[in-house]
Design a protein around this motif. Structure first.
Motif, PDB file in Angstrom:
ATOM      1  N   ALA A  26       0.903  -1.117   0.137  1.00 17.55           N
ATOM      2  CA  ALA A  26       0.247   0.308   0.134  1.00 17.55           C
ATOM      3  C   ALA A  26       0.887   1.425  -0.090  1.00 17.55           C
ATOM      4  CB  ALA A  26      -0.984  -0.025   1.232  1.00 17.55           C
ATOM      5  N   VAL A  27       1.898   1.150   0.843  1.00 19.40           N
ATOM      6  CA  VAL A  27       2.922   2.340   0.716  1.00 19.40           C
ATOM      7  C   VAL A  27       3.392   2.696  -0.579  1.00 19.40           C
ATOM      8  CG1 VAL A  27       5.115   3.147   1.694  1.00 19.40           C
ATOM      9  CG2 VAL A  27       3.225   2.291   3.198  1.00 19.40           C
ATOM     10  N   LEU A  28       3.946   1.618  -0.881  1.00 16.06           N
ATOM     11  CA  LEU A  28       4.624   1.580  -2.402  1.00 16.06           C
ATOM     12  C   LEU A  28       3.682   2.202  -3.585  1.00 16.06           C
ATOM     13  CD1 LEU A  28       6.825  -1.485  -2.391  1.00 16.06           C
ATOM     14  CD2 LEU A  28       7.606   0.856  -2.159  1.00 16.06           C
ATOM     15  N   ASP A  29       2.315   1.607  -3.560  1.00 17.15           N
ATOM     16  CA  ASP A  29       1.275   2.079  -4.411  1.00 17.15           C
ATOM     17  C   ASP A  29       1.253   3.568  -4.055  1.00 17.15           C
ATOM     18  OD1 ASP A  29       0.987  -0.255  -5.439  1.00 17.15           O
ATOM     19  OD2 ASP A  29      -0.881  -1.016  -4.321  1.00 17.15           O
ATOM     20  N   ARG A  30       1.076   4.076  -2.911  1.00 16.46           N
ATOM     21  CA  ARG A  30       0.912   5.536  -2.499  1.00 16.46           C
ATOM     22  C   ARG A  30       2.171   6.235  -3.224  1.00 16.46           C
ATOM     23  NH1 ARG A  30      -2.670   8.468  -2.614  1.00 16.46           N
ATOM     24  NH2 ARG A  30      -1.329  10.068  -3.942  1.00 16.46           N
ATOM     25  N   VAL A  31       3.438   5.830  -2.986  1.00 18.54           N
ATOM     26  CA  VAL A  31       4.690   6.378  -3.558  1.00 18.54           C
ATOM     27  C   VAL A  31       4.571   6.474  -5.210  1.00 18.54           C
ATOM     28  CG1 VAL A  31       7.284   6.342  -3.921  1.00 18.54           C
ATOM     29  CG2 VAL A  31       6.003   5.884  -1.350  1.00 18.54           C
ATOM     30  N   ILE A  32       4.047   5.518  -5.712  1.00 16.60           N
ATOM     31  CA  ILE A  32       3.905   5.480  -7.329  1.00 16.60           C
ATOM     32  C   ILE A  32       3.067   6.243  -7.493  1.00 16.60           C
ATOM     33  CG2 ILE A  32       2.950   3.919  -9.083  1.00 16.60           C
ATOM     34  CD1 ILE A  32       4.422   1.754  -7.743  1.00 16.60           C
ATOM     35  N   ASN A  68       2.125   9.070  -5.962  1.00 10.63           N
ATOM     36  CA  ASN A  68       2.661  10.735  -5.829  1.00 10.63           C
ATOM     37  C   ASN A  68       3.500  10.946  -6.903  1.00 10.63           C
ATOM     38  OD1 ASN A  68       1.159  10.501  -3.111  1.00 10.63           O
ATOM     39  ND2 ASN A  68       2.794  10.287  -2.076  1.00 10.63           N
ATOM     40  N   ILE A  69       4.367  10.139  -7.293  1.00  5.91           N
ATOM     41  CA  ILE A  69       5.376  10.390  -8.454  1.00  5.91           C
ATOM     42  C   ILE A  69       4.841  10.633  -9.779  1.00  5.91           C
ATOM     43  CG2 ILE A  69       7.398   9.416  -9.742  1.00  5.91           C
ATOM     44  CD1 ILE A  69       8.283   8.180  -6.990  1.00  5.91           C
ATOM     45  N   GLU A  70       3.701   9.697  -9.911  1.00 10.54           N
ATOM     46  CA  GLU A  70       3.067   9.884 -11.235  1.00 10.54           C
ATOM     47  C   GLU A  70       2.266  11.245 -11.288  1.00 10.54           C
ATOM     48  OE1 GLU A  70       2.529   5.404 -12.613  1.00 10.54           O
ATOM     49  OE2 GLU A  70       0.836   6.072 -11.398  1.00 10.54           O
ATOM     50  N   SER A  71       1.722  11.691 -10.208  1.00 11.87           N
ATOM     51  CA  SER A  71       0.991  12.789  -9.884  1.00 11.87           C
ATOM     52  C   SER A  71       1.634  14.108  -9.899  1.00 11.87           C
ATOM     53  CB  SER A  71      -0.324  12.680  -9.309  1.00 11.87           C
ATOM     54  OG  SER A  71       0.307  12.838  -8.031  1.00 11.87           O
ATOM     55  N   ALA A  72       2.950  13.977  -9.666  1.00 12.97           N
ATOM     56  CA  ALA A  72       3.800  15.071  -9.409  1.00 12.97           C
ATOM     57  C   ALA A  72       4.017  15.987 -10.395  1.00 12.97           C
ATOM     58  CB  ALA A  72       5.347  14.576  -9.171  1.00 12.97           C
ATOM     59  N   PRO A  73       4.328  17.375 -10.432  1.00  6.08           N
ATOM     60  CA  PRO A  73       4.558  18.211 -11.645  1.00  6.08           C
ATOM     61  C   PRO A  73       5.692  17.593 -12.498  1.00  6.08           C
ATOM     62  CG  PRO A  73       4.914  19.366  -9.655  1.00  6.08           C
ATOM     63  CD  PRO A  73       4.819  18.187  -9.342  1.00  6.08           C
ATOM     64  N   ALA A  74       5.549  18.097 -13.900  1.00  3.90           N
ATOM     65  CA  ALA A  74       6.626  17.654 -14.706  1.00  3.90           C
ATOM     66  C   ALA A  74       8.097  18.187 -14.389  1.00  3.90           C
ATOM     67  CB  ALA A  74       6.016  18.097 -16.031  1.00  3.90           C
ATOM     68  N   LEU A  75       8.818  17.289 -14.781  1.00  3.21           N
ATOM     69  CA  LEU A  75      10.346  17.830 -14.417  1.00  3.21           C
ATOM     70  C   LEU A  75      10.576  18.974 -14.730  1.00  3.21           C
ATOM     71  CD1 LEU A  75      12.210  14.522 -15.068  1.00  3.21           C
ATOM     72  CD2 LEU A  75      11.489  15.503 -12.926  1.00  3.21           C
ATOM     73  N   ALA A  76      10.031  19.760 -15.987  1.00  2.94           N
ATOM     74  CA  ALA A  76      10.482  20.974 -16.386  1.00  2.94           C
ATOM     75  C   ALA A  76       9.743  21.951 -15.522  1.00  2.94           C
ATOM     76  CB  ALA A  76      10.077  21.457 -17.740  1.00  2.94           C
TER      77      ALA A  76
END
Length: 158
Positions: free
Chosen positions: A129-135, A137-145
């Motif tokens: 569950a924690v790893l799914d949340r981390v994934i 979070n990363i997928e919904s984070a702002p684009a790198l630019a």
């Protein structure tokens, strides 16, 4: 030396260790990591073009072509002409691929058993569950630019 404490570091170590073990065992079946990634991608996307498979396994078209050539040579994959576009070939597994995929699945399950030996099922459920949340979070984070550059004075070695 201070032990690294970041989750990213630990995940990368786990990934490297598992890839190394799985690759060594897959080689005993006569298949490389690149080949098993391609055959697995084809298995879930039969009828896809070579270009689509190259996108799925994140390699260039030429590299994918060479990989697929080897899979065809081994009798695991066949190319079929696309009726609508003569330049495109669709990829399909042959009956010989079934046993290879089964053995790869057995290897994967065995490696999971090894990695999770002694882990409490409830703890595993929480970790997943924690790893799914981390994934997520990363997928919904702002684009790198869009991300501000890191202040080099605040970077630590953890």
């Amino acid at each position: 030396m201070k032990k690294a404490t970041t989750i990213s570091y630990r995940i990368s170590v786990i990934g490297r260790l598992q890839r190394t073990r799985f690759d060594a065992r897959a080689r005993s079946l006569g298949i490389t990591r690149a080949q098993w990634r391609a055959i697995y991608a084809i298995s879930g996307n039969e009828g896809s073009s070579q270009r689509r498979i190259s996108e799925l396994i994140k390699v260039g078209d030429v590299t994918a072509g060479r990989l697929i050539d080897r899979l065809v040579d081994n009798g695991w994959v066949e190319r079929r002409a696309d009726i609508a576009d003569r330049r495109t070939h669709r990829l399909y597994l042959t009956p010989l691929a079934g046993p290879v995929l089964e053995k790869l699945a057995e290897l994967g399950a065995d490696e999971d058993r090894i990695a999770l030996d002694g882990v409490d099922p409830a703890a595993l459920e929480t970790a997943l569950a924690v790893l799914d949340r981390v994934i997520a979070n990363i997928e919904s984070a702002p684009a790198l630019a869009e991300v501000d550059p890191v202040d080099e004075t605040s970077v630590c070695d953890s």
